[in-house]
Enzyme design. Sequence first.
Site, PDB file in Angstrom:
ATOM      1  N   LYS A 212      -1.629  15.059  -8.908  1.00 10.39           N
ATOM      2  CA  LYS A 212      -0.728  14.775 -10.027  1.00 10.39           C
ATOM      3  C   LYS A 212       0.216  15.959 -10.277  1.00 10.39           C
ATOM      4  CE  LYS A 212      -1.870  10.580 -11.400  1.00 10.39           C
ATOM      5  NZ  LYS A 212      -0.916   9.460 -11.138  1.00 10.39           N
TER       6      LYS A 212
ATOM      7  N   ASP B 179       0.899  -1.168   0.000  1.00 12.22           N
ATOM      8  CA  ASP B 179       0.000   0.000   0.000  1.00 12.22           C
ATOM      9  C   ASP B 179       0.925   1.202   0.000  1.00 12.22           C
ATOM     10  OD1 ASP B 179      -1.568   2.184   0.559  1.00 12.22           O
ATOM     11  OD2 ASP B 179      -2.718   1.209   2.152  1.00 12.22           O
TER      12      ASP B 179
ATOM     13  N   TYR C   5      -7.491  15.016  -8.024  1.00 13.12           N
ATOM     14  CA  TYR C   5      -6.569  14.256  -8.884  1.00 13.12           C
ATOM     15  C   TYR C   5      -5.587  15.221  -9.543  1.00 13.12           C
ATOM     16  CZ  TYR C   5      -5.162  10.861 -12.539  1.00 13.12           C
ATOM     17  OH  TYR C   5      -4.455  10.030 -13.381  1.00 13.12           O
TER      18      TYR C   5
END
Length: 256
Positions: free
Chosen positions: A165, A69, A161
């Site tokens: 990113k 993970d 996101y």
Amino acid sequence: MRLEGKVALISGGAHGVEGEMMGFGGASARLFVQEGAKVVLGDIAVEDGEKTASQLRDAGYDALFVKLDVTNEQDWENAVRTAVTNFGRLDIMVNNAGTGGPGNVEETTEDIWDGQMDVHAKGVFLGTKHAIPEMRKVGGGSIINISSIYGLVGSVGSTAYHAAKGAIRIFSKSAAVQYASENIRVNSVHPGFITTPLTREGLKNPEREQFMLDRIPMGRIGDPDEIAKGIVYLASDESSYMTGSELVIDGGMTAQ
Ligand SMILES: NC(=O)c1ccc[n+]([C@@H]2O[C@H](COP(=O)([O-])OP(=O)(O)OC[C@H]3O[C@@H](n4cnc5c(N)ncnc54)[C@H](O)[C@@H]3O)[C@@H](O)[C@H]2O)c1
């Protein structure tokens, strides 16, 4: 044999099962072993990861799966140890694990935000942090961080996101500058719209697919192998003078 003698750890590398849709990590693993590397695949998707690794071993390659993970530092210590204990060294780290995070700013909950930051920004940070000491021992290495075109430009959704990113993009440059003198290269990859297990569901919606196609000058969705080939280049010594760079593979989308 562009990666002969090298050992790679690929996070999010579970989806590389022959005959099934592949992700960038799984497609890269297949190209890496063909180019002479030994690979460790790390993922939370244990069944797919084990299957990918065992298929590669059955084909005669050196491949292992480890449960990882990327948001958990102890898992990272274990994954890096697995690579070094079994294959003797670590030369290539591909920080590729990721998930989608939908919603405009007002629709983005704290949980979505934290989840995106954890898996992308923190995951890439931890993978880089734990790869560096092993790369130092072998005189250098290549760290490849999978960002997105959404780490370069905005869109109408995916707020968290985009932010996460974007964090990968600038974190990669920061690490590149810090470790360039030790021959540890750090680059980010910015894929456009590609069909993978992550995007498959969204692309089944014709409106969503058309939204993407309308924005791609080359007029088609990309293939995971077209990203994996860029990852092989960054992993190999062919990119020896490249660090802190952004490799955009997007059919021209961000050129406009
Ligand atoms: N497919 C695209 O169009 C596209 C475009 C730009 C960027 N990306 C990025 O590329 C990367 C790979 O995605 P993909 O499209 O190849 O899909 P994929 O589903 O093959 O890869 C994502 C993998 O990450 C794993 N993962 C998720 N959370 C994790 C965690 N906490 N720890 C470890 N593993 C975890 C998943 O199990 C999965 O195997 C992702 O970071 C994604 O954001 C994808």
